[in-house]
Design an enzyme around this catalytic site. Sequence first.
Site, PDB file in Angstrom:
ATOM      1  N   SER A  12       5.562  -0.748  -5.958  1.00 28.43           N
ATOM      2  CA  SER A  12       5.435  -1.791  -4.944  1.00 28.43           C
ATOM      3  C   SER A  12       4.785  -3.009  -5.573  1.00 28.43           C
ATOM      4  CB  SER A  12       4.569  -1.293  -3.780  1.00 28.43           C
ATOM      5  OG  SER A  12       4.178  -2.350  -2.934  1.00 28.43           O
ATOM      6  N   TYR A  59      -2.735   3.276  -0.561  1.00 27.18           N
ATOM      7  CA  TYR A  59      -1.384   2.878  -0.946  1.00 27.18           C
ATOM      8  C   TYR A  59      -1.394   2.119  -2.263  1.00 27.18           C
ATOM      9  CZ  TYR A  59       3.284   0.786  -0.491  1.00 27.18           C
ATOM     10  OH  TYR A  59       4.588   0.383  -0.700  1.00 27.18           O
TER      11      TYR A  59
END
Length: 257
Positions: free
Chosen positions: A138, A151
């Site tokens: 990401s 995350y």
Amino acid sequence: MDIDGQSVLITAGASGIGRAIALEFLNAGALVHVVDIDAAAAEQFAEAMPEIRVSIGDASNEPTTRGIAKQHIQAYGGIDVLVNCAGIAGPTAPVQDVDLDDWHRCLAVNLDSAFLYCRELIPSMQSAGRGSIINISSTAGWHGYPLRSPYAAAKWAVIGLTKTLAMELGPHGIRANVICPGSINGDRMDRVIAAESEHGGLSQQDVRKKYTSSCSLRTFIDAEDIARMALFLASSNAARITGQIMNVDGHVENFGS
């Protein structure tokens, strides 16, 4: 793309980015096998796309992963491409308010799943003397992510794992690369925006504007953009590309601000 006849396993492949990748590889002639924990989504996908092999299972569960990997090798005689796409958003909260169980679950799905499938399928690639591993990280794996510490930690770790795989596996003819998507159009990003709106007191429209204004192209990314990059990385057009971080994010300038 010279993908015709190659076997591809994609985790979280029944929806979102994983589904787009599965369809992209199928259209290129690959033998596609997707794994998803969402039984309803998996069954619907299997019904809609009978050409694709579908398995239901938790990619972060060791026995499940071992069993599905073994089934794939038995069905196709090996593995050519592994795409680790499984991931969850995790909690939206400052670090001091993150529950340890939520932390562990976020790292398990985003990081452990990639490790487990790599561990189970790499020996088959080594025997064949070839293979391509594509891990989905990401933009948060580059910049950090306020209120999303589990995350961000997991996605940074995916990059470190991929770099290490490239070093270990290069002598065996196996390539490993990582794709870092930006903000992806779809239900998952809508849920992230809703959670940030609720926590931060901004309207969802303002949160969405914050994301689009943080990148040079001033736009969200489509899942198909990620799928096309994955197909390129798996092809011989990328035969000398390994250990690389491929950002498909519209060039993020100030992520999370």
